[in-house]
Design a protein around this motif. Sequence first.
Motif, PDB file in Angstrom:
ATOM      1  N   GLN A 185      41.164  30.864  39.551  1.00  0.00           N
ATOM      2  CA  GLN A 185      42.126  30.907  38.572  1.00  0.00           C
ATOM      3  C   GLN A 185      42.343  32.388  37.888  1.00  0.00           C
ATOM      4  O   GLN A 185      42.758  33.013  37.553  1.00  0.00           O
ATOM      5  CB  GLN A 185      42.354  29.640  37.203  1.00  0.00           C
ATOM      6  N   LEU A 186      40.773  32.382  37.068  1.00  0.00           N
ATOM      7  CA  LEU A 186      40.401  33.938  36.471  1.00  0.00           C
ATOM      8  C   LEU A 186      39.724  34.933  38.085  1.00  0.00           C
ATOM      9  O   LEU A 186      40.529  35.768  37.194  1.00  0.00           O
ATOM     10  CB  LEU A 186      38.723  33.739  35.746  1.00  0.00           C
ATOM     11  N   LEU A 187      39.848  34.660  38.783  1.00  0.00           N
ATOM     12  CA  LEU A 187      40.228  35.523  40.139  1.00  0.00           C
ATOM     13  C   LEU A 187      41.072  35.685  40.154  1.00  0.00           C
ATOM     14  O   LEU A 187      41.374  37.048  39.586  1.00  0.00           O
ATOM     15  CB  LEU A 187      39.710  34.735  41.431  1.00  0.00           C
ATOM     16  N   VAL A 188      42.665  35.280  39.790  1.00  0.00           N
ATOM     17  CA  VAL A 188      43.930  35.678  40.281  1.00  0.00           C
ATOM     18  C   VAL A 188      43.935  36.474  38.631  1.00  0.00           C
ATOM     19  O   VAL A 188      44.482  37.837  39.115  1.00  0.00           O
ATOM     20  CB  VAL A 188      44.827  34.655  40.091  1.00  0.00           C
ATOM     21  N   GLU A 189      43.567  36.352  37.265  1.00  0.00           N
ATOM     22  CA  GLU A 189      44.208  37.508  36.579  1.00  0.00           C
ATOM     23  C   GLU A 189      43.219  38.605  36.486  1.00  0.00           C
ATOM     24  O   GLU A 189      44.125  39.212  36.373  1.00  0.00           O
ATOM     25  CB  GLU A 189      43.604  35.847  35.255  1.00  0.00           C
ATOM     26  N   THR A 190      42.292  38.632  37.240  1.00  0.00           N
ATOM     27  CA  THR A 190      41.377  39.660  36.925  1.00  0.00           C
ATOM     28  C   THR A 190      41.986  40.879  38.464  1.00  0.00           C
ATOM     29  O   THR A 190      42.126  42.213  38.565  1.00  0.00           O
ATOM     30  CB  THR A 190      39.941  39.388  37.019  1.00  0.00           C
ATOM     31  N   HIS A 191      42.155  40.209  39.208  1.00  0.00           N
ATOM     32  CA  HIS A 191      42.276  41.006  40.409  1.00  0.00           C
ATOM     33  C   HIS A 191      43.878  41.539  40.126  1.00  0.00           C
ATOM     34  O   HIS A 191      44.173  42.701  40.075  1.00  0.00           O
ATOM     35  CB  HIS A 191      42.414  40.196  41.582  1.00  0.00           C
ATOM     36  N   LEU A 192      44.978  40.927  39.101  1.00  0.00           N
ATOM     37  CA  LEU A 192      45.559  40.939  38.521  1.00  0.00           C
ATOM     38  C   LEU A 192      45.789  42.360  37.445  1.00  0.00           C
ATOM     39  O   LEU A 192      46.343  43.376  38.073  1.00  0.00           O
ATOM     40  CB  LEU A 192      46.328  39.679  38.274  1.00  0.00           C
ATOM     41  N   LEU A 193      44.769  42.411  36.846  1.00  0.00           N
ATOM     42  CA  LEU A 193      44.240  42.755  35.878  1.00  0.00           C
ATOM     43  C   LEU A 193      43.638  44.482  36.059  1.00  0.00           C
ATOM     44  O   LEU A 193      44.582  45.354  36.343  1.00  0.00           O
ATOM     45  CB  LEU A 193      43.540  43.102  34.950  1.00  0.00           C
TER      46      LEU A 193
END
Length: 466
Positions: A185-193
């Motif tokens: 979940q946090l991996l998706v958000e961090t890659h997007l940022l």
Amino acid sequence: MTGAMEVDHVEATAGGEVDEEDVTVLEDALKHADELPVGSGQIPYFLKVIENNELTGSKASQLKERAVYDLTRAYCAAQQYDQVVEFVTGTSGQAFLSTITKAKTAKVVRQLLDIVCTAAPEAHTMQESVARSIIQWTEQEKRSFLRQRVEAKLASILFVQHKYVEALEICDRLLHELKKLDDKQLLVETHLLESKVHFALRNLPKAKAALTASRTAANAIYVTPRLQADIDSMSGTIHTEEDDYNTAHSYFLEAFEQLDQMNNDEEAIIALKYMMLCRILDSLRKALFLSSSGNVGIKSKDESVDMSGLLTSKQAIKYAGSEIQAMSAVAKAASNRNLKEFQEVLEQYSSELLGDLLIKHHLHVLREQLLESNLIRIIEPYSCVELSHIASLIEMPVVVVEKKLSQMILDGKLHGILDQGKGQLVVYEESEKDRAMEKGLQVIANMDAVVTSLFERSQALRTVMM
């Protein structure tokens, strides 16, 4: 047997006391606080609820959690943002947080940070200060799970502040940790940022790679509609930069539909503006052979620019306003190929158009290409023409026209010279390319490649023989 019955009776009585815990004191304090305007007057009542250590049941815990959120809003209304950090790290906050689980603590602290950011959306320096203070506390308490999420929030705050280098450093460190933990979940958000930061730095290949990593991680988990809309919007942005306007429009449409269903009108309008931008750029590309790179042909015999179908009637009615008017005015000016009208639209709707990075970039490129297209169309009948005449026809200052013509000559888009003494442009006829010379240069290049290859092979043979 009698002893067992007594034990059962005691346990049942104790259980009844816990279930029927009297929380009237807490409810009364919250009721008094709700009767007051949001601000410093409510703070003593909320602290009274939170600091009550006698009531520890589930209902009391729920009321205390609500008081924590309301206390944060009261601090924000009174602009006492430092008190939020002091509460979390101080005695009052720690006494409450120690009574709940670590997962619940992480949820409460993240919610407090979100409340602060929502209460003062423009106070980015304050948000950064609060986030850094909370991160420092999480490091002291060794709460890695919570620290990672607050660091992700800090990176997004730094991105909004245009502190891209610092945001990238945090993203890189987070990604290194998250890949070990496999926190999708946090991996998706961090890659997007990370993709957004690279795009802001105009590093399109890395932005695309980060977005691909985000989509790959998102395929393995359930993604909330809000996050999926962000991913689709970023995908549309990347495709817009690559001149694939139809694909970009479809991604923006997906994002718009999800945001529209969530009644998130503020971000839905942004997606709608991007959809209109893609339609405008696609129509002009078909008519003028334009692109975001600025290197495609400028001349065009097609006089019509189709701007129909920018919006459906439902979209136009629901989201009518200055934002949509601005994009419609851009479409009208672009279809007329009127640079003066186009510039007036940019000045009139500067806040709506130039405040967005993607729209600002493409409108700037579009303006330059429309200027080049208009200049070539005016110059085409002449072999020698005065700069003042060109400026009067295009309704722009002579200095601007002269600068643009010199740039076009240097870029090879126009064959001619500027006679500054006479204030004239001398245009040369385009001569046919010497195909014999091109073929000769190609033969020489091929011969060079053959000789180099033979030389390398001979060296290899000598080495083997020795």
